[in-house]
Design a protein around this motif. Structure first.
Motif, mmCIF file in Angstrom:
data_model
loop_
_atom_site.group_PDB
_atom_site.id
_atom_site.type_symbol
_atom_site.label_atom_id
_atom_site.label_comp_id
_atom_site.label_asym_id
_atom_site.label_seq_id
_atom_site.Cartn_x
_atom_site.Cartn_y
_atom_site.Cartn_z
ATOM 1 N N VAL A 134 0.897 -1.147 0.095
ATOM 2 C CA VAL A 134 -0.110 0.034 0.125
ATOM 3 C C VAL A 134 0.872 1.025 0.151
ATOM 4 C CG1 VAL A 134 -1.658 1.181 1.168
ATOM 5 C CG2 VAL A 134 -1.812 -1.196 1.178
ATOM 6 N N GLY A 135 1.109 1.763 -1.202
ATOM 7 C CA GLY A 135 1.987 2.911 -1.381
ATOM 8 C C GLY A 135 1.127 4.122 -1.471
ATOM 9 N N LEU A 136 1.824 5.081 -1.829
ATOM 10 C CA LEU A 136 1.158 6.486 -2.276
ATOM 11 C C LEU A 136 1.578 6.822 -3.316
ATOM 12 C CD1 LEU A 136 -0.666 8.704 -0.917
ATOM 13 C CD2 LEU A 136 1.614 9.613 0.085
ATOM 14 N N GLY A 137 0.715 6.762 -4.285
ATOM 15 C CA GLY A 137 0.848 7.239 -5.848
ATOM 16 C C GLY A 137 1.400 8.660 -5.857
ATOM 17 N N PRO A 138 2.829 9.049 -6.382
ATOM 18 C CA PRO A 138 2.805 10.424 -6.514
ATOM 19 C C PRO A 138 1.859 11.238 -7.144
ATOM 20 C CG PRO A 138 4.489 8.862 -7.941
ATOM 21 C CD PRO A 138 3.509 8.098 -7.399
ATOM 22 N N ASP A 139 0.940 10.529 -7.752
ATOM 23 C CA ASP A 139 -0.115 11.539 -8.327
ATOM 24 C C ASP A 139 -1.091 12.103 -7.406
ATOM 25 O OD1 ASP A 139 0.369 11.096 -10.715
ATOM 26 O OD2 ASP A 139 -1.131 9.839 -11.393
ATOM 27 N N MET A 140 -0.902 11.560 -6.335
ATOM 28 C CA MET A 140 -1.897 11.934 -5.102
ATOM 29 C C MET A 140 -1.307 13.136 -4.094
ATOM 30 S SD MET A 140 -2.845 8.464 -3.715
ATOM 31 C CE MET A 140 -4.009 9.029 -2.281
ATOM 32 N N LEU A 141 0.157 13.354 -4.631
ATOM 33 C CA LEU A 141 0.688 14.674 -3.822
ATOM 34 C C LEU A 141 0.423 15.913 -4.405
ATOM 35 C CD1 LEU A 141 4.283 13.090 -3.423
ATOM 36 C CD2 LEU A 141 2.389 13.116 -1.639
ATOM 37 N N PRO A 142 0.263 16.773 -3.817
ATOM 38 C CA PRO A 142 -0.073 18.238 -4.036
ATOM 39 C C PRO A 142 1.348 18.842 -4.908
ATOM 40 C CG PRO A 142 -0.005 18.244 -1.967
ATOM 41 C CD PRO A 142 0.002 16.969 -2.119
ATOM 42 N N GLU A 143 1.318 19.699 -5.493
ATOM 43 C CA GLU A 143 2.497 20.419 -6.161
ATOM 44 C C GLU A 143 3.538 20.897 -5.071
ATOM 45 O OE1 GLU A 143 3.312 21.359 -9.688
ATOM 46 O OE2 GLU A 143 2.182 19.377 -9.663
ATOM 47 N N THR A 144 2.886 21.397 -4.025
ATOM 48 C CA THR A 144 3.677 21.905 -2.830
ATOM 49 C C THR A 144 4.196 20.790 -2.277
ATOM 50 O OG1 THR A 144 1.668 22.047 -1.789
ATOM 51 C CG2 THR A 144 2.526 24.076 -2.917
ATOM 52 N N ALA A 145 4.009 19.641 -2.381
ATOM 53 C CA ALA A 145 4.508 18.706 -1.408
ATOM 54 C C ALA A 145 6.031 18.509 -1.375
ATOM 55 C CB ALA A 145 4.019 17.190 -2.013
ATOM 56 N N MET A 146 6.729 18.481 -0.232
ATOM 57 C CA MET A 146 8.020 18.567 -0.272
ATOM 58 C C MET A 146 8.623 17.295 -0.537
ATOM 59 S SD MET A 146 10.615 20.561 0.494
ATOM 60 C CE MET A 146 9.620 21.902 1.293
ATOM 61 N N ILE A 147 9.565 17.030 -1.484
ATOM 62 C CA ILE A 147 9.982 15.673 -1.781
ATOM 63 C C ILE A 147 11.364 15.433 -0.994
ATOM 64 C CG2 ILE A 147 10.872 14.106 -3.481
ATOM 65 C CD1 ILE A 147 7.884 14.760 -3.954
ATOM 66 N N CYS A 148 12.068 16.342 -1.212
ATOM 67 C CA CYS A 148 13.544 16.540 -0.389
ATOM 68 C C CYS A 148 13.562 17.656 0.406
ATOM 69 C CB CYS A 148 14.492 16.647 -1.708
ATOM 70 S SG CYS A 148 16.301 16.856 -0.853
ATOM 71 N N SER A 149 13.444 17.210 1.488
ATOM 72 C CA SER A 149 13.483 18.282 2.827
ATOM 73 C C SER A 149 14.750 18.673 3.088
ATOM 74 C CB SER A 149 12.800 18.045 4.055
ATOM 75 O OG SER A 149 13.324 16.536 4.436
ATOM 76 N N CYS A 150 16.026 17.916 2.680
ATOM 77 C CA CYS A 150 17.264 18.356 2.872
ATOM 78 C C CYS A 150 17.510 19.843 2.157
ATOM 79 C CB CYS A 150 18.349 17.391 2.531
ATOM 80 S SG CYS A 150 18.125 15.797 3.460
ATOM 81 N N HIS A 151 17.000 19.614 0.862
ATOM 82 C CA HIS A 151 17.336 20.690 -0.220
ATOM 83 C C HIS A 151 16.152 21.388 -0.555
ATOM 84 C CE1 HIS A 151 21.642 19.932 -0.455
ATOM 85 N NE2 HIS A 151 21.438 18.660 -0.671
ATOM 86 N N ASP A 152 14.970 21.344 0.131
ATOM 87 C CA ASP A 152 13.912 22.244 -0.112
ATOM 88 C C ASP A 152 13.362 22.059 -1.510
ATOM 89 O OD1 ASP A 152 12.424 23.868 1.079
ATOM 90 O OD2 ASP A 152 13.532 25.385 1.034
ATOM 91 N N VAL A 153 13.225 20.746 -2.030
ATOM 92 C CA VAL A 153 12.769 20.532 -3.485
ATOM 93 C C VAL A 153 11.398 19.867 -3.141
ATOM 94 C CG1 VAL A 153 13.297 19.452 -5.599
ATOM 95 C CG2 VAL A 153 14.997 20.038 -3.861
ATOM 96 N N THR A 154 10.369 20.612 -3.824
ATOM 97 C CA THR A 154 8.961 20.243 -3.993
ATOM 98 C C THR A 154 8.571 19.503 -5.314
ATOM 99 O OG1 THR A 154 8.170 22.026 -5.279
ATOM 100 C CG2 THR A 154 8.376 22.292 -2.774
ATOM 101 N N LYS A 155 7.655 18.796 -5.271
ATOM 102 C CA LYS A 155 7.036 18.012 -6.391
ATOM 103 C C LYS A 155 6.964 19.243 -7.512
ATOM 104 C CE LYS A 155 3.007 15.684 -8.244
ATOM 105 N NZ LYS A 155 1.718 15.316 -7.928
ATOM 106 N N GLY A 156 6.548 20.107 -7.234
ATOM 107 C CA GLY A 156 6.566 21.289 -8.530
ATOM 108 C C GLY A 156 7.908 21.640 -8.966
ATOM 109 N N ASP A 157 8.735 21.710 -8.227
ATOM 110 C CA ASP A 157 10.018 21.745 -8.857
ATOM 111 C C ASP A 157 10.743 20.681 -9.618
ATOM 112 O OD1 ASP A 157 10.491 24.358 -7.156
ATOM 113 O OD2 ASP A 157 11.149 23.066 -5.372
ATOM 114 N N ILE A 158 10.229 19.426 -9.293
ATOM 115 C CA ILE A 158 10.625 18.169 -9.966
ATOM 116 C C ILE A 158 10.062 18.216 -11.305
ATOM 117 C CG2 ILE A 158 10.647 15.651 -9.833
ATOM 118 C CD1 ILE A 158 12.323 16.697 -7.582
ATOM 119 N N VAL A 159 8.688 18.530 -11.338
ATOM 120 C CA VAL A 159 8.105 18.530 -12.439
ATOM 121 C C VAL A 159 8.387 19.557 -13.541
ATOM 122 C CG1 VAL A 159 5.583 18.945 -13.276
ATOM 123 C CG2 VAL A 159 5.861 17.513 -11.254
#
Lengths: 125, 843
Positions: free
Chosen positions: B411-436
């Motif tokens: 039971v994972g969490l599909g990345p689609d379910m994350l909002p654009e503002t979701a923090m993916i990498c908190s070490c370097h402050d990178v959000t899903k929006g940045d990655i996209v």
């Protein structure tokens, strides 16, 4: 440019004046690879692809982009319908049938005629 | 220049340096005349990974910056200079040396200091703290005369410190006041498993112990007396019982502080004096100190934005953490203890595998409030996203932590379910929006994403999430990345490697017939030639293989710009007898070859015509040389320093090991070239950390580094394992190399392979050390075959008339290439320029 037929390996439109020069035995060639040949004082790259209808291909050995006699040492293969050799220097492709460079539209190297006669390889300018 | 505002930053720790980096990155640094006070004798370094200092990392490895960086940016940095006072009326700082430095704006990044409980005896000799590299050096020194070490504090920092004490070879004790370890982050259940795991590693844990005094010991240097009447004899005491904000300067100049210390800041990170900012562990926001680096970086970002005239706010930070303590995965998310009213928890505990997991959900069961993971923290990323983004929980929240059996889907969490503002990498402050955005801009593989966004280059905890986000985004764009090797094979290199192995295929023709189409090309042929060589190690110039070889492999030499070749005989470990050196000179002289020493500690002979190569090699082989594979995607050199045999500082025989390793792996064909380095001590003269495989001698064995690279994209090797004996070292190298050979992409160096390896270094360790995939015996057997079937290709070539025929420039003439012309320069030959060639023929 001379075309060969599948059936007899002979040129379909051989000019009457064409001079054939004996080069080597077919056994001297390595299948699926090229080698250098001297035709008069011209350096020719000769390729032996036994699974192709033409079997033999000959273009100038001089790579005008890399400025060295190296095309015989490139890897042969196909890109779509075109049989090509990739120059070992900077990897541009040259069409084995036309001498055209696929990457640089204005660059073409000279083509030669080649045939197998009684187990011997012959070239013609 | 004179009208620039003066900005002073006090403190050059991780956060202080991060502020400078952000000011430089945004260009704002140019608007200020910047002075930095750095009290320690070193510029900023990675304090988070301090304990790796004892696992073989040097102070340089931990460094985050260099003096040159500051110099280039025109930033004045006072190293080893403390600020002793702030004069807010005159806006000046008094430096330790007496100098006064004026400021218009000031940033305090003074960090924290270790809390030492004020018990009698706390200031005795060999009572130490654990925060700076200087502290580590003091600890190392004290450990030399100690057998037993006790760490006061069983929290996160205390356990880190305990690892250091254990790495120093001491009998290790952890003394904790609270009834359990990591009392802040972990609950009773998790703590029990953690304790059991840590005790299994030989660390003795004493909880519920209140140390009342430290006095002279009987069997050891100290005796610690406890309130319950017990005592412990120990040679050194290491205090690691929490931190206190370093607010002395702020206190002295009258800035507002919290009741229990800490410099009060607002959402812009300004103190009660708007000209003064405070960031990091010295700052108190909303009554809280944030003792982690990520919130410190966030504050640095806010202050940097403000200094650049932009608006930004610090509104608190998530204190969830995931870390490995002495090899034990521990993670804590949000409300780990279920303190929120009405919250309920689900607990999974496996005492056999020593795994503990708990999720805390809100009253309605809709949202995740917190979690604790001990022994296995792979769900950390998913759970964290659930909490941070308040994502609706599945019907049975315990599915998130229960083990999957019988092929049930996780039971994972599909990345689609994350909002654009979701923090993916908190070490370097990178959000899903940045990655996209980065993917839209063309970064379509993990390596590219990492280098342009920095995501997953910190702790690496988000690697799996990053990969699934990338896959899902590419999928969405219908932009399935075509990983086929070329138009002739609809397979990746890894697929082809498997097909060759499983099908026992020995030729290109067989592979093409069974799995390909067309005639092949210069992409698939050399790749498959390399795979066949890796698997079966047949002579590369035999008739069925020669056409596959790239130019250099086909003539067993390196083609140069004029079509001539260079010749590089193997010089194992860079060790060469005078007689052999003379032969190299004689051969070079006889054939008039340009001669140059290589970076890999051997000699390169240039300007050999193809038709000269067999004669040159006959002479070299007669003198005992073997091919150096300088032309191949294969093992190149094992560079070494001279080692303990000669060097005054040498700890072990690096040259001897280098020779042995070079002979072991010579002839191994691989996806790309492989370089080794072996250094005889930590001075690292062989530059082993910039090699694919790097080995450094220690007092206790060998440290192994993997996947380093020099050249265009330098990468320090990752420390893979420490203090290995030679047999284990070789076993690990066999497995790492063969795993690389089996799974890397075409022409992928080990560095890029590692960056794209899902799970990274930890995963590679689990495969190679713990045999996670159960393939180690196979890998060793495959390597054994390559080693046993080694034969010098040049020896085979000069003994084989068929091969020799192919070295003629013309099949019908013994002449050489008339277009190859040399002129002399600095007493040696070089290729003539076109205008220097005689004008005779048209070529």
């Amino acid at each position: 440019m001379i075309r060969f037929t599948k059936e007899n390996n002979m040129p379909t439109s051989q000019p009457p004046t064409q001079q054939w020069v004996d080069i080597c035995a077919i056994d001297d060639l390595t299948p699926e690879a090229g080698c250098g040949a001297l035709l008069g004082d011209e350096q020719v790259a000769l390729f032996y692809l036994p699974n192709q209808p033409e079997q033999l291909f000959a273009i100038s050995n001089y790579d005008p982009l890399g400025e060295a006699n190296v095309l015989a040492r490139g890897i042969v293969g196909n890109i779509g319908e075109q049989l090509v050799v990739a120059s070992p220097l900077y990897k541009q492709h040259f069409d084995l049938r036309t001498g055209a460079c696929l990457e640089e539209a204005e660059v073409t190297v000279r083509c030669y005629s080649a045939r197998i006669e009684a187990g011997r390889v012959e070239l013609s300018g | 220049m004179a009208n620039k505002q003066k900005l002073v930053v006090i403190g050059n720790g991780m956060v202080g340096h991060n502020l400078i980096e952000k000011l430089v990155d945004s260009g704002a640094a140019q608007n200020y005349e910047i002075t930095v006070f750095c009290e320690e004798s070193r510029l900023a370094y990675d304090r988070v990974h301090l304990s790796e200092f004892f696992a073989g990392k040097s102070a340089d490895d931990l460094a985050l910056t260099t003096g040159e960086f500051y110099q280039q940016q025109g930033i004045r940095v006072l190293v080893g200079c403390a600020a002793t006072a702030i004069n807010r009326e005159q806006k000046t700082i008094v430096a330790e040396a007496g100098e006064e430095v004026a400021y218009d704006l000031l940033v305090l990044a003074t960090g924290s200091y270790p809390f030492v409980p004020p018990m009698p005896g706390h200031d005795r000799a060999r009572c130490l703290v654990y925060r700076t590299i200087d502290d580590l050096e003091a600890l190392t020194e004290a450990a030399k005369n100690s057998k037993v070490g006790a760490v006061v504090g069983g929290g996160l920092l205390g356990l880190e410190a305990a690892k250091a004490v254990k790495d120093l070879g001491l009998e290790t004790h952890v003394i904790e006041f609270a009834p359990r370890l990591m009392a802040v982050q972990v609950d009773d259940g998790g703590s029990a498993i953690l304790r059991s795991k840590i005790e299994a590693l030989g660390v003795q844990v004493h909880t519920g112990k209140n140390t009342t005094e430290i006095v002279d010991g009987e069997s050891a240097f100290h005796r610690m007396n406890f309130a319950d009447g017990g005592h412990l004899e120990t040679d050194l005491v290491l205090f690691s019982a929490g931190i206190r904000p370093q607010d002395t300067l702020a206190r002295a100049c009258g800035l507002e502080l919290g009741e229990r210390g800490g410099i009060v800041i607002n959402n812009q990170c300004q103190t009660s004096d708007p000209a003064i900012y405070a960031i990091g562990e010295c700052a108190l926001w909303n009554g809280r100190i944030f003792g982690l680096v990520a919130p410190g970086y966030q504050m640095a970002g806010v202050a940097a934005a403000h200094l650049a005239g932009k608006s930004a706010q610090f509104t608190g930070a998530d204190m969830s953490t995931k870390l490995k303590l002495m090899g034990v995965d521990v993670a804590s998310i949000g409300d780990a203890h279920g303190n929120v009213e009405g919250s309920r928890s689900y607990v999974y505990s496996d005492e056999v595998a020593e795994v503990y997991k708990k999720v805390v959900v809100d009253e309605s069961g809709d949202k995740l409030l917190g979690a604790v993971l001990v022994g296995d923290a792979k769900e950390y990323g998913t759970l964290l996203q659930y909490m941070l983004n308040e994502i609706q929980l599945p019907e049975h929240p315990d599915d998130l932590i229960l083990p999957q059996r019988d092929g049930g889907a996780a039971v994972g969490l599909g990345p689609d379910m994350l909002p654009e503002t979701a923090m993916i990498c908190s070490c370097h402050d990178v959000t899903k929006g940045d990655i996209v955005t980065a993917i839209d801009d063309g970064a379509t593989d993990i390596g590219a994403l990492k280098s342009c966004t920095k995501a997953s280059t910190g702790c690496g905890g988000c690697a799996a999430l990053l990969k699934s986000l990338l896959d899902s985004e590419l999928d969405k764009r219908g932009l399935e990345v075509n990983t086929d090797i070329c138009e002739h094979f609809a397979y990746t290199r890894q697929d082809l490697y498997g097909l060759v192995r499983v099908g026992q295929l020995k030729t290109f023709a067989e592979l093409l017939e069974k799995h390909g189409t067309g005639t092949g090309c210069e992409l698939c042929k050399p790749a498959i030639g390399s795979i066949l060589a890796s698997c079966w190690n047949d002579y590369v110039l035999q008739k069925s293989l020669v056409g596959l070889q790239d130019t250099n492999d086909r003539y067993l030499a390196n083609m140069q710009k004029d079509g001539t070749y260079s010749v590089v005989p193997r010089v194992p470990g860079g060790e060469i007898t005078p007689d052999k050196l003379i032969v190299l000179g004689q051969v070079a002289k006889e054939f008039d070859l340009y001669t140059k020493i290589t970076g890999g500690q051997r000699v390169d002979l240039f300007g050999a015509r193809m038709d000269q190569l067999p004669a040159i090699w006959s002479k070299l082989i007669d003198a005992g040389f073997e091919t150096g594979h300088a032309y191949g995607k294969s093992l190149r050199t094992v560079k070494s320093c001279v080692g303990s045999t000669w060097c005054r500082y040498g700890v072990d025989d690096s040259a001897g090991l280098a020779v042995e390793l070079e002979h072991r792996y010579k002839g191994l064909r691989s996806p790309h070239k492989i370089k080794f380095g072996v250094s005889g001590c930590t001075r690292e003269c062989a530059e082993a950390q910039s090699k694919d495989i790097g080995i450094i001698a220690t007092e206790k064995g060998w440290n192994l580094y993997v996947c380093g690279n020099g050249g265009m994209r330098p990468r320090h090797g990752d420390l893979f394992a420490t203090d290995l004996d030679k047999a284990t070292l070789i076993e690990y190298i066999d497995r790492v190399l063969m795993f690389y050979v089996s799974s890397a992409d075409k022409l992928q160096r080990t560095s890029v392979w590692m960056e794209n390896l899902e799970g990274g270094l930890d995963y590679l360790r689990s495969v190679v050390i713990d045999d996670r995939l159960g393939i180690n015996a196979e890998l060793e057997q495959q390597m054994g075959l390559v080693i046993d079937s080694y034969a010098c290709e040049w020896k085979a070539a000069v003994e084989d008339p068929e091969s020799l025929k192919r070295f003629r420039h013309f099949v019908n003439s013994d002449k050489g290439d008339s277009n190859v012309v040399f002129v002399r320069e600095r007493e040696q030959i070089r290729p003539a320029l076109e205008e220097e060639k005689p004008v005779t023929e048209s070529a």
